[in-house]
Design a protein around this motif. Structure first.
Motif, PDB file in Angstrom:
ATOM      1  N   SER A 309      39.188  24.955  38.381  1.00  0.00           N
ATOM      2  CA  SER A 309      39.071  25.741  39.611  1.00  0.00           C
ATOM      3  C   SER A 309      37.698  25.607  40.253  1.00  0.00           C
ATOM      4  CB  SER A 309      39.342  27.220  39.311  1.00  0.00           C
ATOM      5  OG  SER A 309      38.293  27.763  38.529  1.00  0.00           O
ATOM      6  N   MET A 430      33.694  29.741  52.864  1.00  0.00           N
ATOM      7  CA  MET A 430      34.934  29.577  53.621  1.00  0.00           C
ATOM      8  C   MET A 430      35.181  30.773  54.532  1.00  0.00           C
ATOM      9  SD  MET A 430      38.830  29.113  52.149  1.00  0.00           S
ATOM     10  CE  MET A 430      38.858  30.745  51.408  1.00  0.00           C
ATOM     11  N   LEU A 441      43.512  33.402  52.072  1.00  0.00           N
ATOM     12  CA  LEU A 441      43.275  32.238  51.212  1.00  0.00           C
ATOM     13  C   LEU A 441      42.142  32.515  50.234  1.00  0.00           C
ATOM     14  CD1 LEU A 441      43.881  29.372  50.394  1.00  0.00           C
ATOM     15  CD2 LEU A 441      42.456  28.554  52.283  1.00  0.00           C
ATOM     16  N   LEU A 445      42.663  32.274  46.216  1.00  0.00           N
ATOM     17  CA  LEU A 445      41.907  31.360  45.356  1.00  0.00           C
ATOM     18  C   LEU A 445      41.074  32.105  44.326  1.00  0.00           C
ATOM     19  CD1 LEU A 445      40.731  28.717  47.994  1.00  0.00           C
ATOM     20  CD2 LEU A 445      42.630  28.552  46.380  1.00  0.00           C
ATOM     21  N   LEU A 458      49.811  24.128  48.506  1.00  0.00           N
ATOM     22  CA  LEU A 458      49.233  25.433  48.825  1.00  0.00           C
ATOM     23  C   LEU A 458      50.100  26.215  49.797  1.00  0.00           C
ATOM     24  CD1 LEU A 458      46.805  27.469  48.926  1.00  0.00           C
ATOM     25  CD2 LEU A 458      45.907  26.074  50.814  1.00  0.00           C
ATOM     26  N   ALA A 507      44.915  25.853  57.280  1.00  0.00           N
ATOM     27  CA  ALA A 507      44.705  26.283  55.897  1.00  0.00           C
ATOM     28  C   ALA A 507      44.041  25.178  55.085  1.00  0.00           C
ATOM     29  CB  ALA A 507      46.031  26.677  55.261  1.00  0.00           C
ATOM     30  N   ALA A 508      44.410  23.919  55.348  1.00  0.00           N
ATOM     31  CA  ALA A 508      43.811  22.804  54.610  1.00  0.00           C
ATOM     32  C   ALA A 508      42.318  22.678  54.914  1.00  0.00           C
ATOM     33  CB  ALA A 508      44.528  21.505  54.951  1.00  0.00           C
ATOM     34  N   ALA A 511      40.523  25.363  53.104  1.00  0.00           N
ATOM     35  CA  ALA A 511      40.423  25.018  51.686  1.00  0.00           C
ATOM     36  C   ALA A 511      39.310  23.994  51.451  1.00  0.00           C
ATOM     37  CB  ALA A 511      41.753  24.476  51.191  1.00  0.00           C
ATOM     38  N   TYR A 515      36.037  23.816  49.007  1.00  0.00           N
ATOM     39  CA  TYR A 515      35.994  22.734  48.025  1.00  0.00           C
ATOM     40  C   TYR A 515      35.627  21.409  48.686  1.00  0.00           C
ATOM     41  CZ  TYR A 515      38.136  25.849  44.622  1.00  0.00           C
ATOM     42  OH  TYR A 515      38.378  26.876  43.756  1.00  0.00           O
ATOM     43  N   LEU A 555      42.668  22.135  44.785  1.00  0.00           N
ATOM     44  CA  LEU A 555      42.151  23.496  44.638  1.00  0.00           C
ATOM     45  C   LEU A 555      42.146  23.975  43.197  1.00  0.00           C
ATOM     46  CD1 LEU A 555      44.018  24.970  47.713  1.00  0.00           C
ATOM     47  CD2 LEU A 555      41.632  24.299  47.590  1.00  0.00           C
ATOM     48  N   ALA A 570      46.209  21.089  48.896  1.00  0.00           N
ATOM     49  CA  ALA A 570      46.640  21.196  50.296  1.00  0.00           C
ATOM     50  C   ALA A 570      46.548  19.822  50.936  1.00  0.00           C
ATOM     51  CB  ALA A 570      45.746  22.188  51.051  1.00  0.00           C
TER      52      ALA A 570
END
Length: 819
Positions: A309, A430, A441, A445, A458, A507-508, A511, A515, A555, A570
């Motif tokens: 993670s 984020m 999100l 996470l 995701l 959303a991607a 994410a 990350y 993720l 994602a």
């Protein structure tokens, strides 16, 4: 109020604090240190400021504050108050404030001199949480530089308190606990590997309830069952509800439980028998009344850095002996009790003595951010254990990617904003960048995966958050509804901290903000393997819905350091990557040796970290770049010396062994110094075939300067000049230098040839170039065994001269003329 065991130690503790301002108190669970020490310090008038006491858990902080307030005949928020995340009860009248450990860090970062605070107590310091270690280190610096009047107390429930006392330079006061005898019962045999642990534990709890059941009014006392986490508690509660008698009240107890339900587990039952299913939260800092039976599953969850993670996660491990002893002691608080251990007596010897400090194995990103905000390196602070240098460096590199630290490692304004959020810096970055839309999100996470058995995508998780009813019993994926409710509740809280502006990101893209080191590009080939922007590799299940995606954001993985299996990801587009990381996407000239192609490959690439967004042939690559890359090729293919190059290296080593200052021409020495002697000679060499044809001799000769060459030629010449003027190479491969020469060419030689005072080994050859004699004394050969050689050779080679006295004959390579 019943007199507590800690009372006997309080006079010594107060005297130490009056004299030194610091002390370490060791007292076992149940001695009363949590509720009595702060009140005793207040009653003694040690300070006019507030007394702040740290607790590792929110439930313990609330319970301790309420219990102290109750002894004063007040409610929490008056003389005694508390502050935990999401809840606070304090007032202007508050003199004792119980807080969770992260709250103290925020206090120190906001006002380092801690205005209005006279004492800080670190309760349950033996748990060695990262926040407690940091808080103590910062308090020690504040006390040394700004507040020499600041009182510091560390309280520990174990006997391993000596290192803490040494760190503080403070006396250690020990308090005896009050306990009744506890009988310990172990399993007869180890649990089979295939057995379901929770099911087997449920059997043991039912057995314990039967064996300890009493006809008395108290019905045998309460039962405290230790399990590692919420999931195991829920499964055990469901199974026990069907098997325990109707008068048993099953009470779960874990950190994420609503406070009202936590309180119900702590307080005594009015009727019936209480069965508390608890995590390690019940080990030390809480007193659960009327417990006489303990059932210990033997597992605990600890914060560990989870490579999967990229953050700290709770990892299930075996308990230590110290933890098992603390759990056992819970059965002997009010009367003699029984402890059932879910392991055999033989297995107990393999348990660790004490739990490891969190700083040694947890994710250090938060710590690195706090240190940058404080403006100190870890070695400048008094840590009980210094953070591992490698893990800290990785954390600092991540913070630089997130924009929290600048290139010099100093905190930025963005980093200061991140430090104020109760989130991992990944998720905080984020949230602050993407806005309120990222709150669900971020909450997702930060929690466990709510959707079991689902593909990695995701979007399925986000859909489950929006429409949990759509994931009914007929759905192929199992939805953890309590986790979903926690995520939704946390999302609502985070929305209030995210500001008002939404960045309008997918959303991607959100994410990828969290990350940036996990943006993945699919490698060539049939298997869905990915190279991540941080340089590591990862793989998806072949049948996963994202298996064909050219770019993803990984993720969650299984953390395998070689090639991690992706559990949640994602799909992100190339356009989104370029838009999101425009400032970090760069064109790079790459000239490298390719092991697969066995040649130098020169490319111009558009890169985001290790991810290649565009790739073109580098047409005008400089020759020196090709040569530098070819050096890696040489290291890959290997360095081999043959022929004249091998003879030269042997000569150099012979002379170097005699003490002359010549370079190291052994294979290892030459390999280590390739850049010095080989690099300038590699022009035009680009492949394994080129290297195979490459002549090493000129490069080796060029590695010797004029003076070294003169020494070499004098001490170990490369060739022997025969009487006919021919140069014959001298071999230095053996123990002594050696030449091979036709016997007739040495006619007339009466002194044996030598090199550097060492006689050559001379192999005398027949006209057919076969050895007929080896000698290191040519005059002796002429005078001795030559006669026998002459007799044999005249018959085989009658056309060649074989004089009776070769010392008086002229050397020749010719045969006799035919008559």
């Amino acid at each position: 109020m019943t007199r507590l065991p800690i009372e006997d130690a309080l006079p010594e503790l107060l005297d130490a604090l009056r004299a030194r301002g610091r002390a370490v108190l060791q007292a076992p669970p149940g001695a009363g240190k949590t509720t009595r020490v702060p009140l005793a310090m207040l009653e003694a008038g040690l300070t006019q400021g507030r007394i702040v006491m740290l607790e590792p858990r929110r439930l313990a902080a609330r319970a301790a504050a309420e219990r102290m307030a109750e002894t004063l005949g007040e409610t929490a928020g008056q003389t005694v108050g508390y502050r935990v995340r999401g809840d606070a009860k304090v007032s202007k009248a508050t003199r004792i404030e119980v807080v969770t450990e992260g709250i103290l860090t925020r206090m120190l970062q906001s006002d380092p001199d801690l205005p209005g605070i006279g004492a800080v107590i670190f309760d349950e310091f033996h748990e060695r949480s990262l926040n407690a270690d940091l808080g103590l280190a910062l308090c020690l610096e504040v006390a040394g530089a700004l507040r020499d009047d600041l009182i510091l107390v560390a309280m520990s429930a174990t006997l391993d308190a000596d290192p803490v006392a040494a760190l503080l330079g403070a006396p250690m006061i020990t308090s005896e606990g009050r306990s009744y005898p506890v009988e310990t019962r172990w399993l007869d045999r180890p649990l089979p590997a295939q057995a379901r642990r929770v099911d087997a534990l449920t059997d043991l709890v039912v057995q314990a309830e039967k064996e300890t059941r009493s006809t008395d009014r108290d019905q045998g006392g309460g039962i405290l069952v230790f399990l590692p986490g919420e999931g195991e508690i829920r499964r055990a509660a469901g199974a026990l509800a069907k098997r325990l008698p109707g008068n048993c009240h099953i009470r779960p107890l874990y950190g994420a439980l609503p406070f009202a339900e936590q309180r119900a587990a702590i307080q005594p039952e009015q009727t019936g028998r209480k069965v508390v299913l608890a995590t390690s939260i019940a080990e030390t800092s809480l007193t659960i009344q009327d417990i006489r039976v303990v059932v210990d599953m033997g597992q605990a969850r600890r914060a560990r850095f989870d490579p999967g993670s990229g953050m700290s996660r709770l990892i299930t491990e075996k308990v230590t002996r110290a933890e098992a002893t603390q759990r056992q002691g819970r059965a002997g608080r009010v009367a003699a009790g029984i402890c059932y251990r879910f392991w055999t007596k033989g297995e107990e010897g393999a348990l660790m003595a004490f739990p490891p400090a969190e700083i040694e194995s947890a994710d250090l990103t938060d710590l690195a951010l706090e240190l940058a905000l404080w403006g100190a390196a870890p070695e400048d602070l008094s840590f009980l254990n210094q953070p591992p240098a490698g893990a800290l460096a990785e954390a600092q590199a991540l913070l630089q990617m997130l924009g929290a630290l600048n290139a010099q490692g100093r905190i930025t304004e963005h980093g200061k904003a991140l430090s104020s959020l109760p989130l991992h810096p990944r998720l905080g970055h984020m949230l602050l960048t993407a806005g309120p839309a990222a709150a669900p999100l971020a909450a997702l996470l930060g929690e466990r995966d709510p959707l079991r058995g689902a593909p990695a995508d995701l979007s399925l998780r986000l859909k489950a958050l929006k429409d949990p009813k759509g994931f009914g019993r007929s759905h192929p994926y199992q939805l953890n509804r309590p986790v979903v409710e926690r995520i939704k509740s946390e999302a609502r809280r985070l929305e209030r901290q995210a500001g008002r502006r939404d960045a309008g990101l997918s959303a991607a893209m959100m994410a990828a903000l969290a990350y940036p080191d996990r943006v993945g590009q699919r490698r060539k080939g049939d298997a869905p393997r990915f190279v991540l922007s941080g340089g590591k590799g990862a793989i998806l299940d072949g049948g996963d819905t994202l298996a064909g995606a050219p770019f993803i954001v990984a993720l969650d993985t299984d953390g395998n350091p070689r090639e991690a299996k992706i559990r949640m990801a994602a799909h992100i587009s190339l356009t989104e990557i370029r838009e999101l990381f425009a400032g970090q996407v760069i064109w790079t000239d790459v000239c490298d040796w390719s092991k697969r192609d066995r040649r130098v490959m020169a490319r111009q690439q558009e890169r985001f970290g290790a991810v290649v967004l565009d790739d073109r042939i580098w047409k005008d690559v400089p020759p020196d770049a090709v040569a530098q890359a070819m050096l890696d090729g040489v290291r890959d293919l290997g360095l081999r010396l043959t022929g004249a190059a091998a003879r030269l290296a042997a000569r150099v080593e012979l002379v170097r062994a005699e003490g002359h200052a010549l370079p190291d021409f052994t294979l290892s020495g030459l390999t280590e110094t390739l850049e010095d002697w080989l690099l300038p000679m590699l022009e035009g060499v680009k492949s394994a075939d080129d290297w195979k044809r490459f002549d090493l001799l000129p490069a080796l000769r060029a590695a010797l300067n004029w003076e070294q060459t003169q020494i070499l030629d004098h001490e170990a010449p490369g060739s022997f000049i025969t009487p006919l003027g021919r140069k014959i190479p001298i071999s230095y491969d053996g123990e002594v230098p050696e030449i091979s020469v036709r016997l007739q060419e040495m006619f007339g030689v009466t002194r044996h040839p030598s090199v550097g005072g060492v006689p050559l080994k001379v192999s005398l050859l027949s006209p057919a170039q076969r050895p007929i004699q080896i000698t290191r004394d040519l005059p002796g050969f002429w005078a001795g065994s030559y006669a026998d050689v002459r007799k044999d050779m005249r018959a085989q080679y009658p056309r060649h001269p074989w004089p009776e006295d070769p010392t008086r004959e002229d050397p020749t390579l010719r045969a006799k003329r035919r008559k």
